[in-house]
Scaffold this motif. Sequence first.
Motif, PDB file in Angstrom:
ATOM      1  N   UNK A  70       0.729  -1.188  -0.039  1.00 55.31           N
ATOM      2  CA  UNK A  70       0.091  -0.098   0.016  1.00 55.31           C
ATOM      3  C   UNK A  70       0.877   1.475   0.107  1.00 55.31           C
ATOM      4  N   UNK A  71       1.976   1.293   0.823  1.00 54.49           N
ATOM      5  CA  UNK A  71       2.989   2.303   0.728  1.00 54.49           C
ATOM      6  C   UNK A  71       3.474   2.666  -0.476  1.00 54.49           C
ATOM      7  N   UNK A  72       3.299   1.506  -1.411  1.00 54.13           N
ATOM      8  CA  UNK A  72       4.291   1.842  -2.807  1.00 54.13           C
ATOM      9  C   UNK A  72       3.339   1.579  -3.959  1.00 54.13           C
ATOM     10  N   UNK A  73       1.994   1.629  -3.621  1.00 46.38           N
ATOM     11  CA  UNK A  73       0.993   1.380  -4.644  1.00 46.38           C
ATOM     12  C   UNK A  73       0.954   2.076  -6.026  1.00 46.38           C
ATOM     13  N   UNK A  74       1.332   3.204  -5.998  1.00 44.94           N
ATOM     14  CA  UNK A  74       1.266   4.086  -7.200  1.00 44.94           C
ATOM     15  C   UNK A  74       2.641   3.989  -7.928  1.00 44.94           C
ATOM     16  N   UNK A  75       3.533   3.034  -7.420  1.00 46.55           N
ATOM     17  CA  UNK A  75       4.617   2.664  -8.268  1.00 46.55           C
ATOM     18  C   UNK A  75       4.307   1.452  -9.139  1.00 46.55           C
ATOM     19  N   UNK A  76       4.227   1.904 -10.532  1.00 48.49           N
ATOM     20  CA  UNK A  76       3.960   0.807 -11.524  1.00 48.49           C
ATOM     21  C   UNK A  76       5.155   0.026 -11.902  1.00 48.49           C
ATOM     22  N   UNK A  77       5.350  -1.157 -11.215  1.00 47.79           N
ATOM     23  CA  UNK A  77       6.527  -1.824 -11.735  1.00 47.79           C
ATOM     24  C   UNK A  77       5.896  -3.364 -11.431  1.00 47.79           C
ATOM     25  N   UNK A  78       6.983  -4.400 -12.031  1.00 48.93           N
ATOM     26  CA  UNK A  78       6.596  -5.690 -12.157  1.00 48.93           C
ATOM     27  C   UNK A  78       6.751  -6.443 -10.488  1.00 48.93           C
ATOM     28  N   UNK A  79       7.398  -5.853  -9.833  1.00 50.89           N
ATOM     29  CA  UNK A  79       7.425  -6.210  -8.564  1.00 50.89           C
ATOM     30  C   UNK A  79       5.999  -5.934  -7.865  1.00 50.89           C
ATOM     31  N   UNK A  80       5.418  -4.904  -7.947  1.00 52.22           N
ATOM     32  CA  UNK A  80       4.177  -4.708  -7.462  1.00 52.22           C
ATOM     33  C   UNK A  80       2.946  -5.404  -7.949  1.00 52.22           C
ATOM     34  N   UNK A  81       3.276  -5.964  -9.213  1.00 51.58           N
ATOM     35  CA  UNK A  81       2.239  -6.714  -9.797  1.00 51.58           C
ATOM     36  C   UNK A  81       2.290  -7.838  -8.926  1.00 51.58           C
ATOM     37  N   UNK A  82       3.421  -8.473  -8.944  1.00 54.12           N
ATOM     38  CA  UNK A  82       3.817  -9.797  -8.264  1.00 54.12           C
ATOM     39  C   UNK A  82       3.164  -9.751  -6.908  1.00 54.12           C
ATOM     40  N   UNK A  83       3.633  -8.715  -6.239  1.00 58.64           N
ATOM     41  CA  UNK A  83       2.871  -8.447  -4.919  1.00 58.64           C
ATOM     42  C   UNK A  83       1.469  -8.308  -4.661  1.00 58.64           C
ATOM     43  N   UNK A  84       0.897  -7.792  -5.756  1.00 62.92           N
ATOM     44  CA  UNK A  84      -0.677  -7.695  -5.801  1.00 62.92           C
ATOM     45  C   UNK A  84      -1.284  -9.188  -6.011  1.00 62.92           C
ATOM     46  N   UNK A  85      -0.784  -9.913  -6.615  1.00 58.09           N
ATOM     47  CA  UNK A  85      -0.865 -11.224  -7.104  1.00 58.09           C
ATOM     48  C   UNK A  85      -0.985 -12.187  -5.828  1.00 58.09           C
ATOM     49  N   UNK A  86       0.041 -12.017  -5.231  1.00 58.55           N
ATOM     50  CA  UNK A  86       0.384 -12.646  -3.819  1.00 58.55           C
ATOM     51  C   UNK A  86      -0.411 -12.213  -2.614  1.00 58.55           C
ATOM     52  N   UNK A  87      -0.711 -11.122  -2.663  1.00 59.81           N
ATOM     53  CA  UNK A  87      -1.571 -10.238  -1.579  1.00 59.81           C
ATOM     54  C   UNK A  87      -2.963 -10.957  -1.810  1.00 59.81           C
ATOM     55  N   UNK A  88      -3.490 -10.747  -3.232  1.00 57.98           N
ATOM     56  CA  UNK A  88      -4.667 -11.007  -3.430  1.00 57.98           C
ATOM     57  C   UNK A  88      -5.192 -12.743  -3.207  1.00 57.98           C
ATOM     58  N   UNK A  89      -3.915 -13.515  -3.449  1.00 55.30           N
ATOM     59  CA  UNK A  89      -4.263 -15.065  -3.068  1.00 55.30           C
ATOM     60  C   UNK A  89      -4.243 -15.097  -1.447  1.00 55.30           C
TER      61      UNK A  89
END
Length: 480
Positions: free
Chosen positions: A88-107
């Motif tokens: 959440x602290x870095x959510x506006x940073x559009x990057x591959x790592x945050x895509x990976x993190x979103x998928x992990x958090x979603x799971x």
Amino acid sequence: MPSQPLPSVLSTLFSEESIYLVDLYFKFIHDQPHSLFHEPTFKASVVAGTVSQPVLLSMMGMSARFATQPDIRSRGPMYCAKGKAALKDDLENVCIENIQACILVGNNCFGDCSADAESLYFVIAIRMSQILNLGGCNEVDDGVMCETKRRIFWTCFIIDTWASGGSDLSRQFGWQAKQPRVPMDESVFSSMKPGDSDIAESEWRPGLWGHMVRLVGIYSQIQQLHTQLAETAEWDEALMDESVRRLEAELDAFAQNLGPGLKFSMENLAVFVSRGLGSVFMAFHLGYHHYYTLLFYQYLDQRRPSTRNGKKHADRCKAHATIICNILKASREVPGAEALYNIVGHVTIVSSSVLLHTYLFGEPHELEDSRNGLESNLESLVQLRSYWPSVELMINRLVVFQKNCIMSLGRNTHRFDKWMVKFLIAHSLALEDKVDNMWPDSDQGQTPEDASLERSRITQSMIMDIQNSDTFGGATGYPE
């Protein structure tokens, strides 16, 4: 974008524990519900301390479920919370790592019964992947990065198909004429090193995840068919049979093109286990046979008008549901072939519903096998529930399904309708009792026979046993 090293206050805690939990992730989750990482590169970033904090913490929160040590397992929710906060602290940073993190958090959210939050994080991941155009590679990308981007792109495609249907929401990812090639052979990708060139088209061959992508394209059409059936008051039987025939032909052609080495058998499983791909092989076949089961599911409804292929389709539905049962049994018994990711619970529920229906309404010669298969599936559900709280909700869906089957014993069937489509596809939603249970007048006054009542008592007892069983099992019995 390079990730920042972990703060020193956390580094001491992580060290060996982080490596241990990362290993558990790659053993029990990697390349099954999603394919997000190049394992050697990711593990090297963990050791170097350059790994993305949201990714690492969320990964640790997920894999702590499989830890045998109670103290490590108990820290799983803390890691999940820290991973979500860091994202959440870095959510506006559009990057591959945050895509990976979103998928992990979603799971993690879905596994902990927060389906709405799961949908939000998945949608963010999909939008970021579109912004970054992960379907294409940049000139500066090496082979590892190109393939990682493809795998994340196709993971988003698969997640969108499953999760949107699971929550009964519209899809975000449309099928486009120009798509990146599907994921390559997993062993080849794993052996690649940073700096290697991308695999040339002449040397490229699809891996298990590449086959999964193609299957999901067919699955999306099955979803559409079920939705159309549920929304249509009077079915055009000829049109429905034609749609099923066309999708059956697509699945059969897919199967024929696989070759004998990719069919499900204990011999082929042993080969994939020896290559470290046993669980990926199982994930592929669970999806493959699940799609067949869904395609033919409506033919279990014995009230439907007789059609030329009706019995054949019903038999195929039962056959594929039984194969899923065999796959799950092998996953419990063969080290290196574990199928323990969350959505396996839903696949098990659908397979179990076919076996339950067969036991309640089937012919005498079907009873022993369907009962044994159902008992075996229930073992998998108890095992999965020890890792994922959401599986308890899935079990409750089977209880509601069973209740409605028993209510229709005198009519000797259950009805394929909107409620049934919700049961089969909308796995994230709570399943209520049927409100509309109208039946033709000819069915009125019929009562179930003693044999049917005895079958219903047996299935009620079986499911009650798993509801009352111990829900905490841990990963005991699996090699670390």
